[in-house]
Motif scaffolding. Structure first.
Motif, PDB file in Angstrom:
ATOM      1  N   GLU A 196      23.449 -23.961  61.354  1.00 43.12           N
ATOM      2  CA  GLU A 196      23.401 -23.062  60.206  1.00 43.12           C
ATOM      3  C   GLU A 196      22.196 -22.133  60.267  1.00 43.12           C
ATOM      4  O   GLU A 196      22.315 -20.940  60.037  1.00 43.12           O
ATOM      5  N   ILE A 250      22.568 -19.109  62.545  1.00 43.36           N
ATOM      6  CA  ILE A 250      23.537 -18.147  62.038  1.00 43.36           C
ATOM      7  C   ILE A 250      22.970 -17.415  60.824  1.00 43.36           C
ATOM      8  O   ILE A 250      23.125 -16.203  60.688  1.00 43.36           O
ATOM      9  N   ILE A 309      30.564 -22.984  65.451  1.00 43.38           N
ATOM     10  CA  ILE A 309      29.139 -22.837  65.153  1.00 43.38           C
ATOM     11  C   ILE A 309      28.655 -24.052  64.380  1.00 43.38           C
ATOM     12  O   ILE A 309      29.221 -24.418  63.354  1.00 43.38           O
ATOM     13  N   ILE A 336      30.104 -16.944  70.561  1.00 45.90           N
ATOM     14  CA  ILE A 336      29.548 -15.639  70.209  1.00 45.90           C
ATOM     15  C   ILE A 336      30.067 -14.633  71.223  1.00 45.90           C
ATOM     16  O   ILE A 336      29.839 -14.765  72.425  1.00 45.90           O
ATOM     17  N   LEU A 353      31.152 -14.054  65.737  1.00 45.75           N
ATOM     18  CA  LEU A 353      30.882 -15.481  65.829  1.00 45.75           C
ATOM     19  C   LEU A 353      32.133 -16.249  65.415  1.00 45.75           C
ATOM     20  O   LEU A 353      32.721 -15.942  64.372  1.00 45.75           O
TER      21      LEU A 353
END
Length: 118
Positions: free
Chosen positions: A103, A106, A100, A81, A95
């Protein structure tokens, strides 16, 4: 790891949003917009890592989201990030999708950006 396909599926199911591709010179840049006012709440781009201060030679997908300034500093970690690429660094974050895993986190950030840009 999240993909742009995961993001597109989520925003279609949650907000009824389909990506649009506003830049001829960047055909893979996908804007996520409000149906009511056309404002972006997200932008998916494929960029060279060096453009965002990372190492590497292969393009990576990033997602720009709006974020309250009081949270941006705490979220940015220099790895997955980062300050918003080509956006106001105080109000936007980028991002790195391939980095990542969570889930839910985000999707909460997407919802926050959606609400901030109404």
């Amino acid at each position: 790891m999240l993909t742009r396909g995961d993001i597109f599926k989520h925003v279609k199911e949650t907000y009824g949003t389909l990506p649009d591709y506003p830049f001829k010179q960047f055909p893979n840049y996908a804007a996520l917009r409000h149906a009511s006012n056309g404002k972006w709440y997200g932008l998916v781009m494929n960029v060279l890592p060096g453009k965002i201060g990372l190492d590497g030679n292969e393009k990576i997908d990033i997602l720009n989201l709006k974020c309250p300034p009081e949270l941006t500093g705490g979220l940015r970690n220099g790895r997955d990030i980062l300050p918003g690429y080509h956006m106001d660094k105080e109000h936007w974050i980028s991002l790195v999708l391939e980095r990542i895993d969570q889930e839910g986190e985000i999707y909460n950030l997407i919802e926050q950006s959606f609400n901030l840009t109404k």
